[in-house]
Design a protein around this motif. Structure first.
Motif, short mmCIF file in Angstrom:
data_model
loop_
_atom_site.label_atom_id
_atom_site.label_comp_id
_atom_site.label_asym_id
_atom_site.label_seq_id
_atom_site.Cartn_x
_atom_site.Cartn_y
_atom_site.Cartn_z
N ILE A 246 -11.79 6.60 3.27
CA ILE A 246 -11.86 5.21 3.73
C ILE A 246 -13.30 4.84 4.08
O ILE A 246 -13.79 3.76 3.73
N THR B 108 -8.89 9.80 -4.52
CA THR B 108 -7.82 9.21 -3.71
C THR B 108 -6.49 9.31 -4.43
O THR B 108 -5.45 9.60 -3.82
N ASN C 149 -4.33 3.12 0.28
CA ASN C 149 -5.75 3.44 0.18
C ASN C 149 -6.22 3.43 -1.28
O ASN C 149 -7.35 3.02 -1.58
N THR D 9 -6.43 -0.16 -2.32
CA THR D 9 -7.66 -0.73 -1.75
C THR D 9 -8.86 -0.37 -2.61
O THR D 9 -9.75 -1.21 -2.85
#
Length: 208
Positions: free
Chosen positions: A73, A102, A112, A115
């Protein structure tokens, strides 16, 4: 600006306390660094944002490893700061590898990862490669439609981003009309953002 100055002063005080009592190699200190980076980003000081983000990354890599979700992140945040600073090539290099990691660690339906695809699409859009940006957003929309549904806020935000990357204003207008209809019951920030984007589209097609 006063609230930002106060926030920076408070964070510096917190970081000093943590450093004196526990050292810097802990998540409390790295969290403070990421918050500090975010504040500088909001101020438009992207060099300091990147600087403090890098410091946080070094600590998180040491204590968590470079495949931990928190580290990933923070790395995504770095990509955003680099884009804000106009360094799209470096952003693209990092986010491409980040999304691969990821996906391996969390799976392709994890928020995530989605994103990261948003960030990748934004990077391509900033480089005027809208066809690739739209392809990325298609992937996001398909996943979110399946697991969240078409009325979920995350799906609607993705649809709004997709609309903003379209080069055909008429096609964008159709999508925004759909969004405005959904947002009309609660005319908050999403409604205002979409309405503004719609006004730009109408200007592009010559409707005033």
């Amino acid at each position: 600006l006063e609230k930002y100055s106060n926030a920076i002063a408070t964070l510096n005080e917190v970081m000093l306390l943590i450093k004196n009592n526990y050292g810097i190699n802990n998540t409390g200190y790295s969290d403070a660094l990421t918050n500090l980076a975010d504040i500088y980003s909001q101020l438009g000081d992207y060099q300091n944002a990147i600087k403090f983000n890098n410091e946080a990354l070094e600590i998180e890599k040491l204590i968590l490893g470079d495949r931990h979700p928190d580290y990933l992140i923070t790395l995504n945040n770095k990509v955003v700061y680099l884009m804000e600073a106009g360094d799209y090539e470096e952003s693209l290099n990092i986010i491409t590898q980040l999304n691969k990691t990821t996906k391996e660690v969390l799976g392709e339906t994890h928020p995530n990862y989605l994103t990261g695809l948003h960030t990748l699409a934004s990077c391509y859009a900033n480089m005027n490669q809208f066809d690739i940006a739209l392809k990325m957003m298609d992937t996001v929309l398909n996943i979110e439609r399946e697991i969240l549904g078409e009325l979920h806020p995350s799906y609607l935000l993705s649809l709004s981003n997709y609309s903003s990357y379209l080069e055909d204003p008429l096609e964008s207008i159709k999508i925004n009309n759909k969004l405005l209809s959904i947002y009309s019951e609660n005319k908050g920030d999403d409604y205002a953002r979409t309405l503004y984007q719609q006004s730009i589209n109408y200007l592009l097609v010559g409707e005033y």
